[in-house]
Design a protein around this motif. Structure first.
Motif, PDB file in Angstrom:
ATOM      1  N   LYS A  95     -10.984  16.499   4.779  1.00  0.00           N
ATOM      2  CA  LYS A  95      -9.788  15.943   5.412  1.00  0.00           C
ATOM      3  C   LYS A  95      -8.623  16.096   4.445  1.00  0.00           C
ATOM      4  O   LYS A  95      -8.735  15.753   3.270  1.00  0.00           O
ATOM      5  CB  LYS A  95      -9.997  14.469   5.736  1.00  0.00           C
ATOM      6  CG  LYS A  95      -8.793  13.805   6.385  1.00  0.00           C
ATOM      7  CD  LYS A  95      -9.082  12.371   6.752  1.00  0.00           C
ATOM      8  CE  LYS A  95      -8.741  11.493   5.578  1.00  0.00           C
ATOM      9  NZ  LYS A  95      -8.769  10.069   5.882  1.00  0.00           N
ATOM     10  N   VAL A  96      -7.527  16.649   4.951  1.00  0.00           N
ATOM     11  CA  VAL A  96      -6.311  16.784   4.157  1.00  0.00           C
ATOM     12  C   VAL A  96      -5.226  15.990   4.873  1.00  0.00           C
ATOM     13  O   VAL A  96      -4.912  16.262   6.025  1.00  0.00           O
ATOM     14  CB  VAL A  96      -5.862  18.259   4.014  1.00  0.00           C
ATOM     15  CG1 VAL A  96      -4.595  18.357   3.181  1.00  0.00           C
ATOM     16  CG2 VAL A  96      -6.972  19.101   3.415  1.00  0.00           C
ATOM     17  N   ASP A  97      -4.688  14.987   4.191  1.00  0.00           N
ATOM     18  CA  ASP A  97      -3.572  14.233   4.762  1.00  0.00           C
ATOM     19  C   ASP A  97      -2.362  14.377   3.841  1.00  0.00           C
ATOM     20  O   ASP A  97      -2.338  15.258   2.980  1.00  0.00           O
ATOM     21  CB  ASP A  97      -3.952  12.774   5.015  1.00  0.00           C
ATOM     22  CG  ASP A  97      -4.372  12.016   3.764  1.00  0.00           C
ATOM     23  OD1 ASP A  97      -3.978  12.416   2.657  1.00  0.00           O
ATOM     24  OD2 ASP A  97      -5.091  11.019   3.895  1.00  0.00           O
ATOM     25  N   LYS A  98      -1.379  13.533   3.996  1.00  0.00           N
ATOM     26  CA  LYS A  98      -0.146  13.662   3.214  1.00  0.00           C
ATOM     27  C   LYS A  98      -0.335  13.326   1.742  1.00  0.00           C
ATOM     28  O   LYS A  98       0.452  13.738   0.904  1.00  0.00           O
ATOM     29  CB  LYS A  98       0.941  12.759   3.791  1.00  0.00           C
ATOM     30  CG  LYS A  98       1.487  13.238   5.094  1.00  0.00           C
ATOM     31  CD  LYS A  98       2.607  12.341   5.553  1.00  0.00           C
ATOM     32  CE  LYS A  98       3.242  12.890   6.806  1.00  0.00           C
ATOM     33  NZ  LYS A  98       4.393  12.098   7.219  1.00  0.00           N
ATOM     34  N   GLU A  99      -1.391  12.586   1.428  1.00  0.00           N
ATOM     35  CA  GLU A  99      -1.567  12.117   0.057  1.00  0.00           C
ATOM     36  C   GLU A  99      -2.716  12.763  -0.700  1.00  0.00           C
ATOM     37  O   GLU A  99      -2.658  12.872  -1.919  1.00  0.00           O
ATOM     38  CB  GLU A  99      -1.783  10.600   0.066  1.00  0.00           C
ATOM     39  CG  GLU A  99      -0.609   9.846   0.629  1.00  0.00           C
ATOM     40  CD  GLU A  99      -0.922   8.369   0.807  1.00  0.00           C
ATOM     41  OE1 GLU A  99      -2.042   7.957   0.470  1.00  0.00           O
ATOM     42  OE2 GLU A  99      -0.038   7.648   1.283  1.00  0.00           O
ATOM     43  N   CYS A 100      -3.791  13.144   0.004  1.00  0.00           N
ATOM     44  CA  CYS A 100      -4.971  13.616  -0.720  1.00  0.00           C
ATOM     45  C   CYS A 100      -5.835  14.530   0.134  1.00  0.00           C
ATOM     46  O   CYS A 100      -5.625  14.681   1.332  1.00  0.00           O
ATOM     47  CB  CYS A 100      -5.805  12.430  -1.202  1.00  0.00           C
ATOM     48  SG  CYS A 100      -6.650  11.560   0.113  1.00  0.00           S
ATOM     49  N   LEU A 101      -6.806  15.128  -0.527  1.00  0.00           N
ATOM     50  CA  LEU A 101      -7.877  15.893   0.105  1.00  0.00           C
ATOM     51  C   LEU A 101      -9.149  15.100  -0.134  1.00  0.00           C
ATOM     52  O   LEU A 101      -9.421  14.683  -1.261  1.00  0.00           O
ATOM     53  CB  LEU A 101      -7.992  17.281  -0.518  1.00  0.00           C
ATOM     54  CG  LEU A 101      -9.131  18.136   0.013  1.00  0.00           C
ATOM     55  CD1 LEU A 101      -8.644  19.548   0.247  1.00  0.00           C
ATOM     56  CD2 LEU A 101     -10.299  18.136  -0.931  1.00  0.00           C
ATOM     57  N   GLU A 102      -9.906  14.872   0.923  1.00  0.00           N
ATOM     58  CA  GLU A 102     -11.143  14.111   0.798  1.00  0.00           C
ATOM     59  C   GLU A 102     -12.304  14.951   1.296  1.00  0.00           C
ATOM     60  O   GLU A 102     -12.225  15.570   2.355  1.00  0.00           O
ATOM     61  CB  GLU A 102     -11.062  12.816   1.594  1.00  0.00           C
ATOM     62  CG  GLU A 102     -12.283  11.943   1.423  1.00  0.00           C
ATOM     63  CD  GLU A 102     -12.164  10.628   2.166  1.00  0.00           C
ATOM     64  OE1 GLU A 102     -12.322   9.588   1.528  1.00  0.00           O
ATOM     65  OE2 GLU A 102     -11.919  10.663   3.390  1.00  0.00           O
ATOM     66  N   VAL A 103     -13.383  14.982   0.513  1.00  0.00           N
ATOM     67  CA  VAL A 103     -14.591  15.715   0.855  1.00  0.00           C
ATOM     68  C   VAL A 103     -15.717  14.702   0.995  1.00  0.00           C
ATOM     69  O   VAL A 103     -15.955  13.904   0.087  1.00  0.00           O
ATOM     70  CB  VAL A 103     -14.952  16.742  -0.244  1.00  0.00           C
ATOM     71  CG1 VAL A 103     -16.218  17.478   0.100  1.00  0.00           C
ATOM     72  CG2 VAL A 103     -13.813  17.699  -0.479  1.00  0.00           C
TER      73      VAL A 103
END
Length: 190
Positions: free
Chosen positions: A85-93
């Protein structure tokens, strides 16, 4: 619904703020079945044992089969799929069905993103969460396309994910949008 690929008004739509990607490996289910079989063997030994050689070999066999089966079962199920998931603040795996292991990387720590058309488990030493000194860290759940993040600390992080080119475009656009206000403020200050 539009996806953020650097359009000027992409931030105006509520669903365009987040990019989701996923990769799945169905072969891992076969390994999980092997782990379940090993556990079943341990349970069978515990329930229906006619061992005449003593209780110690029986207990060691039962514990070994069950522990080995659990290790294989949960170790493989953790890497059946990966969600990015890529949002405005970070990338999460997030890996597996329970989301562990999980890694969250703030976009401020990412200096670049690149597309890799072919990532293979063989190059990383297998499936799973991997580390190689010359390559960095990776989450590899299958062979195929992936993305490489270049981090500010000099390390890299590789992820196998479907539609990795779109992820790279989104990350690059987010990185460009976070650096452009600074450069705009510098121009207005001059």
């Amino acid at each position: 619904m539009r996806h953020p690929h650097g359009e000027k008004d992409a931030a105006e739509t509520p669903h365009s703020d987040v990019w989701h990607g996923r990769a799945t490996n169905r072969v891992q289910w076969l390994l999980a079945l092997g782990g379940a079989g090993c556990m079943a063997l341990g349970i069978e030994l515990a329930v229906d044992s006619a061992w005449t050689s003593g209780i110690v070999p029986l207990v060691m066999s039962v514990i070994g089969c069950i522990a080995g089966g659990l290790l294989v079962l949960f170790g493989t199920l953790a890497f059946v799929h990966v969600a990015v998931k890529v949002d405005k603040e970070c990338l999460e795996v997030r890996c597996g069905h329970i989301g562990l292991p999980r890694r969250r990387i703030p976009l401020s720590h990412i200096i670049g993103a690149d597309f890799l058309p072919r990532v293979t488990p063989r190059h990383w030493g297998g499936w799973g969460y991997r580390w190689r000194p010359e390559k960095g860290t990776a989450v590899v759940v299958r062979r195929g396309e992936g993305l490489v993040l270049r981090l500010g600390d000099g390390h890299s992080f590789t992820i196998t994910v479907d539609n990795a080119e779109a992820a790279v475009r989104v990350i690059r656009a987010r990185l460009a949008s976070t650096t452009s206000p600074t450069s705009t403020n510098r121009r207005t200050a001059l």
